[in-house]
Design a protein around this motif. Structure first.
Motif, PDB file in Angstrom:
ATOM      1  N   PHE A  22      37.210  59.243  67.385  1.00  7.75           N
ATOM      2  CA  PHE A  22      38.639  59.268  67.716  1.00  7.75           C
ATOM      3  C   PHE A  22      39.327  60.413  66.988  1.00  7.75           C
ATOM      4  N   ASN A  24      43.157  61.565  66.337  1.00 11.84           N
ATOM      5  CA  ASN A  24      44.555  61.126  66.443  1.00 11.84           C
ATOM      6  C   ASN A  24      44.714  59.996  67.460  1.00 11.84           C
ATOM      7  N   GLY A  25      43.763  59.072  67.417  1.00  9.91           N
ATOM      8  CA  GLY A  25      43.838  57.873  68.258  1.00  9.91           C
ATOM      9  C   GLY A  25      43.217  58.007  69.629  1.00  9.91           C
ATOM     10  N   LYS A  26      42.847  59.229  70.037  1.00 14.48           N
ATOM     11  CA  LYS A  26      42.261  59.436  71.368  1.00 14.48           C
ATOM     12  C   LYS A  26      40.736  59.517  71.263  1.00 14.48           C
ATOM     13  N   LYS A  27      40.047  58.821  72.143  1.00 13.86           N
ATOM     14  CA  LYS A  27      38.594  58.790  72.123  1.00 13.86           C
ATOM     15  C   LYS A  27      38.033  60.057  72.767  1.00 13.86           C
ATOM     16  N   ILE A  28      37.192  60.769  72.035  1.00 17.14           N
ATOM     17  CA  ILE A  28      36.513  61.951  72.557  1.00 17.14           C
ATOM     18  C   ILE A  28      35.048  61.880  72.128  1.00 17.14           C
ATOM     19  N   ASN A  43      35.490  70.332  71.831  1.00 18.61           N
ATOM     20  CA  ASN A  43      36.529  69.718  72.665  1.00 18.61           C
ATOM     21  C   ASN A  43      37.782  70.581  72.751  1.00 18.61           C
ATOM     22  N   ASN A  90      32.358  56.519  66.177  1.00 20.68           N
ATOM     23  CA  ASN A  90      33.624  55.777  66.129  1.00 20.68           C
ATOM     24  C   ASN A  90      34.468  56.039  64.889  1.00 20.68           C
ATOM     25  N   ASN A  92      37.490  57.757  62.765  1.00 17.52           N
ATOM     26  CA  ASN A  92      38.851  58.120  63.159  1.00 17.52           C
ATOM     27  C   ASN A  92      39.277  59.358  62.376  1.00 17.52           C
ATOM     28  N   GLU A  94      42.110  62.325  61.751  1.00 16.36           N
ATOM     29  CA  GLU A  94      43.544  62.536  61.939  1.00 16.36           C
ATOM     30  C   GLU A  94      43.994  63.832  61.262  1.00 16.36           C
TER      31      GLU A  94
END
Length: 491
Positions: A22, A24-28, A43, A90, A92, A94
């Motif tokens: 993730f 900033n909260g978006k799954k890539i 990305n 998985n 995170n 940020e």
């Protein structure tokens, strides 16, 4: 833009498993073996943080954990150097608001302290460090190598070009192949050489144990830490060097990279840094990396060099010119254009006094500016030991003064490679061998007469490599270092 390299004349990038994470909260997704930084670049995410005062975009620059450009918050842990942190499923990731690292909400964890006692500690697992470890171990010393990377080899693991020099120092062999040879040598001595990867030596401390040096190190386990207290009789610093920066408006924009970072993205992780590159610097590094960009399918608009001549070997320059890449001497970049990323650059011509010639400004369309403008030795850690540090311009900056055995003014502390003066990997390997033999011999390992004979042979090879016009600068640097070392020892 297709960011992954799918075809390459030398390297093979096999299919790998996709890893979700993730941002900033978006799954890539990234790939197995990526660092967080390479996965984000794949990305097309280049803005990693914002500056403290003006909220300007900041991006990846050095790729080896030696600058602050890629600090991000990972799984609530602030200031993680994502260029050397492996991607995990998985997690995170940020961006940090205006560069500030917010402390975790959880209570601080106390990690167990592991104690290690060895004959020789080697800080840095590049060509100099690995050669030092091998030579010390061959003489009978127990060695610990600590390196920040996820694999040993240092800069060799991204160098696809063939080396010059003598056959003894593997001339005609690609850096990536030399890295494998050294890795195999280390593995053959695994009973005496231990490797601590993804780890950083963070400090030198007073030791209550006579004739031993005391260091602290941190090993990164996922996003937790393992702490080490290391006692050693001798220490060899082979920490390498840092990329230089030059001053121009916009030099902080994402898309301005050090040459080593571009090599890391392309040749280690198979990620293109951009589509169109302006190369700054026509020394060997700038010329070689420009050709490697072409091999990766990236367009190189031109190479600009502030000096009135090409500083690298002309065989490298000729290869570029045959590919249609122009090289402009007495030229430099005066400005990078773009808001949150590089969108172009202004190139100018310089007169003999290094002043910009009015009216020579030319806009170059590019999304990447690659700086191959030299290196600075990484001396901060060795300076903590109390070894004398002096500014030697020909060596690339501040270095630890040392003698022919590579020992500093601090007894039992040795240096080798770019840390002791910026040169080629061939000389780094020779210096590493000398430091390794010297450290082990000072502990009584090996036959004294044979040790001295071997060191003499290696010093003669070093002198041979530094002969000729391209060796003038390092030759002068070493003469100055030895002179200043002797002056301090006579006081």
């Amino acid at each position: 833009m297709e960011t992954r390299i799918t075809k390459h004349p030398i390297l093979n990038f096999p299919k790998k498993s996709r890893i979700p994470f993730f941002f900033n909260g978006k799954k890539i997704y990234g790939l197995e073996g990526d660092t967080i930084a390479s996965a984000l670049h794949a990305n097309n995410i280049k803005v990693l943080s914002r500056s403290l005062k003006y909220n300007r975009a900041r991006g990846f620059f050095c790729g080896i954990g030696k600058c602050a450009s890629c600090l991000m918050r990972v799984n609530n842990v602030p200031n993680v150097r994502i260029c050397i942190t492996p991607l995990a499923e998985n997690i995170n990731v940020e961006t940090q608001d205006r560069g500030f690292g917010k402390l975790p909400e959880d209570d601080f964890k106390e990690y167990p302290l592991k104690k290690v006692d060895v004959d020789v500690l080697v800080v840095g697992g590049g060509p100099a460090g690995l050669c030092a470890a091998v030579e010390s171990a061959k003489l009978g010393a127990d060695v610990l190598v600590v390196d920040e990377g996820s694999r040993i080899g240092g800069q060799l693991i991204k160098q696809t070009h063939k080396f010059f020099g003598s056959s003894d120092e593997m001339a005609g062999v690609r850096g990536i192949e030399i890295a494998k040879v050294l890795e195999d040598e280390v593995k053959s001595l695994s009973d005496r050489i231990k490797i601590l990867l993804n780890s950083t030596v963070i400090g030198y401390y007073e030791s209550n144990t006579k004739d031993k040096h005391r260091f602290a190190a941190v090993k990164r386990l996922g996003y937790e830490n393992e702490l080490y207290e290391i006692f050693c009789k001798k220490a060899i610093f082979s920490c390498g060097a840092m990329e230089n920066m030059i001053a121009f408006p916009g030099n902080d924009l994402p898309g301005v990279y050090g040459a080593g970072a571009v090599q890391t993205l392309m040749n280690v992780y198979g990620v293109k840094p951009g589509k169109r590159v302006l190369m700054v610097g026509a020394g060997n590094v700038g010329l070689i990396v420009s050709y490697q960009l072409l091999q990766a399918g990236v367009e190189v608009d031109r190479v600009v060099e502030a000096l009135p001549f090409i500083g690298g070997y002309h065989v490298h320059a000729a290869k570029l010119r045959r590919c249609g890449v122009p090289i402009y001497t007495s030229h430099t970049v005066s400005k990078a254009h773009g808001k949150d990323k590089v969108e172009g650059a202004t190139v100018v011509k310089l007169d003999k006094n290094w002043s910009i010639i009015e009216g020579s400004e030319e806009f170059v369309e590019c999304d990447t500016i690659c700086l191959a403008v030299g290196l600075t030795p990484s001396v901060r850690l060795v300076a903590q030991t109390g070894a004398a540090i002096e500014y030697i311009p020909e060596a690339g900056g501040y270095v630890a003064l040392h003698n022919e055995s590579m020992e500093t003014t601090k007894n039992g502390i040795f240096v080798a490679g770019d840390l002791s003066g910026i040169e080629e990997a061939s000389t780094a390997m020779l210096e590493g061998k000398i430091a390794g033999i010297s450290a082990a011999a000072s502990l009584g390992y090996g036959d004294k007469r044979m040790n001295e004979k071997r060191k003499k042979e290696l010093l003669e090879k070093l002198a041979s490599l530094r002969a000729g016009p391209f060796g003038e600068k390092p030759r002068k640097a070493k003469q100055n270092i030895l002179k200043k070392f002797s002056e301090i020892k006579r006081r």
